[in-house]
Enzyme design. Sequence first.
Site, PDB file in Angstrom:
ATOM      1  N   LYS A  50      -7.213  21.891  69.131  1.00 43.68           N
ATOM      2  CA  LYS A  50      -7.604  20.796  70.033  1.00 43.68           C
ATOM      3  C   LYS A  50      -6.525  20.596  71.099  1.00 43.68           C
ATOM      4  O   LYS A  50      -5.326  20.717  70.797  1.00 43.68           O
ATOM      5  CB  LYS A  50      -7.802  19.520  69.200  1.00 43.68           C
ATOM      6  CG  LYS A  50      -8.376  18.343  69.965  1.00 43.68           C
ATOM      7  CD  LYS A  50      -8.646  17.151  69.034  1.00 43.68           C
ATOM      8  CE  LYS A  50      -9.207  15.952  69.765  1.00 43.68           C
ATOM      9  NZ  LYS A  50      -9.505  14.813  68.856  1.00 43.68           N
ATOM     10  N   SER A 125     -14.123  12.826  69.234  1.00 43.27           N
ATOM     11  CA  SER A 125     -13.568  13.481  70.392  1.00 43.27           C
ATOM     12  C   SER A 125     -13.268  14.975  70.212  1.00 43.27           C
ATOM     13  O   SER A 125     -13.080  15.676  71.207  1.00 43.27           O
ATOM     14  CB  SER A 125     -12.279  12.772  70.801  1.00 43.27           C
ATOM     15  OG  SER A 125     -11.305  12.891  69.790  1.00 43.27           O
ATOM     16  N   SER A 149     -13.054  11.249  64.805  1.00 43.25           N
ATOM     17  CA  SER A 149     -13.136  12.384  65.739  1.00 43.25           C
ATOM     18  C   SER A 149     -13.122  13.772  65.126  1.00 43.25           C
ATOM     19  O   SER A 149     -13.365  14.748  65.832  1.00 43.25           O
ATOM     20  CB  SER A 149     -12.014  12.293  66.765  1.00 43.25           C
ATOM     21  OG  SER A 149     -12.373  11.364  67.746  1.00 43.25           O
TER      22      SER A 149
HETATM   23  N1  GLN Z   1     -14.892   7.352  68.810  1.00 43.41           N
HETATM   24  C1  GLN Z   1     -13.676   6.727  68.407  1.00 43.41           C
HETATM   25  C2  GLN Z   1     -12.921   6.263  69.652  1.00 43.41           C
HETATM   26  O1  GLN Z   1     -13.389   6.494  70.686  1.00 43.41           O
HETATM   27  C3  GLN Z   1     -12.829   7.650  67.585  1.00 43.41           C
HETATM   28  C4  GLN Z   1     -12.108   8.665  68.353  1.00 43.41           C
HETATM   29  C5  GLN Z   1     -11.134   9.455  67.544  1.00 43.41           C
HETATM   30  O2  GLN Z   1     -11.208   9.508  66.308  1.00 43.41           O
HETATM   31  N2  GLN Z   1     -10.167  10.022  68.226  1.00 43.41           N
HETATM   32  O3  GLN Z   1     -11.892   5.689  69.576  1.00 43.41           O
END
Ligand code: GLN
Length: 447
Positions: A50, A125, A149
């Site tokens: 990532k 994400s 995410s």
């Molecule tokens: N969707 C959640 C957010 O936008 C989680 C994102 C994540 O785990 N990085 O914060």
Amino acid sequence: MITLKEALSLSKEELDNFKNELRKKIEENKELNAYIDVENVGEGIPIAIKDNIQVKDWSVTSGSKILQGYIAPYDATVIEKLTNAGLSPFGRTNMDEFAMGSTTESSFYGKTQNPYANDRVPGGSSGGSAAAVGAGLAIAALGSDTGGSIRQPAAYCGIVGMKPTYGRVSRYGLGAYASSLDQIGPMTQNVEDAAILYDIISGSDEKDSTNAMMDDKVVPNLNAARKLTIAVLPKYIENASDDVKEAYTKAIEALKAQGHTIVEREMMDAKYDISAYYITATAEATTNLGRYDGVCYGNRVEGKNLEETYYNTRSEGFGDEVKRRILLGNFVLSSGYYEAYYVKAQKTRHLIKDEYAKIFNDVDLILSPVAPTVAPKFGELANPMDMYLSDLYTISVNLAGLPALSLPIMKSSEGMPVGLQLIAKAYDEQTLFDGALSLEDAIAYKA
Ligand code: GLN
């Protein structure tokens, strides 16, 4: 695609051939936009990374314009651990800007497609990592999970995604979003590979002051035959779609058939999780993102003086979602609102932690949805509030610091993967993987 376990026994020549084929395949599937780029990386089994995890001498941008041109000066601890185990970083995967999002649509590099339907999101994400593994363009990948995410894109793309207990995996070299919630974890084709990769990346690290400094491993003791007590949440799942409910029923039947004991429990309304999470995460993000001002890192947009340089750099460098969260985070931390919002969110976080602890008094694992629906279509979660609400099943796990693993259960009537997650006590990754292996065996999901 070969599994990580299989890849571990390839000869050097076989591995080189495999990598050449993989490069071609990635090139042929460019429209998926799972990878930002595929850098050449020397020897070892290729693992997709990532774009918020530092690999020395690679670009690392957290999917943001503001970090264009920034080159990682050192390896993240997980990268060091990968390399020591004979694996090597291979390609940067797409992500929501600064890991803020649930669809990968907020990336500076444009959206990533779901490998099962090109009009749907891969989740986020870590959408690039999930799409790469789901499309057969990676053996395995690393993602990061602040509020789902890893697990949610894994569920949307029909793969396995695991979020370790907070502190199990070093965050040194991970672009910080919300430091008290972030964990790096494996995204793989099956549960055993997730266990292998988890063992490789987890463990003590003095460079991360929140590291649990524990080095026990799960693979040597993996045991799918253990009989466990697993809690199900009949009321909690009421907000899920019919597909998700069907998968839930299917998983319960499979777990019973494996000889596990199923008990019913309840969790408080997830609306409190959403509030506590979005206050905590944005407060921490505001603080963490203060460093991107055009002076130390990445892309600078000059102004007449220092203040204007900050202003121009941040105005042009950050996308809308990131700006929204910086505003919200500053608001909940500001004097007069701090008590009303931030402090209350921390109290709620404790309540959530206590609630899990109560359930885990007499159960080994909890079975939960990962997301309320299958992967949404592009634009469906364009309203930020809709997107935040779609995180209802994943974020409490981060607030409580627990380990959880998402695995595919079935395909929906539209042919989309439906995943569910198992959640375990803090530091009980062994039981998490044992239970997940057992469920995976019983379900026999076909990609
Ligand atoms: N969707 C959640 C957010 O936008 C989680 C994102 C994540 O785990 N990085 O914060």
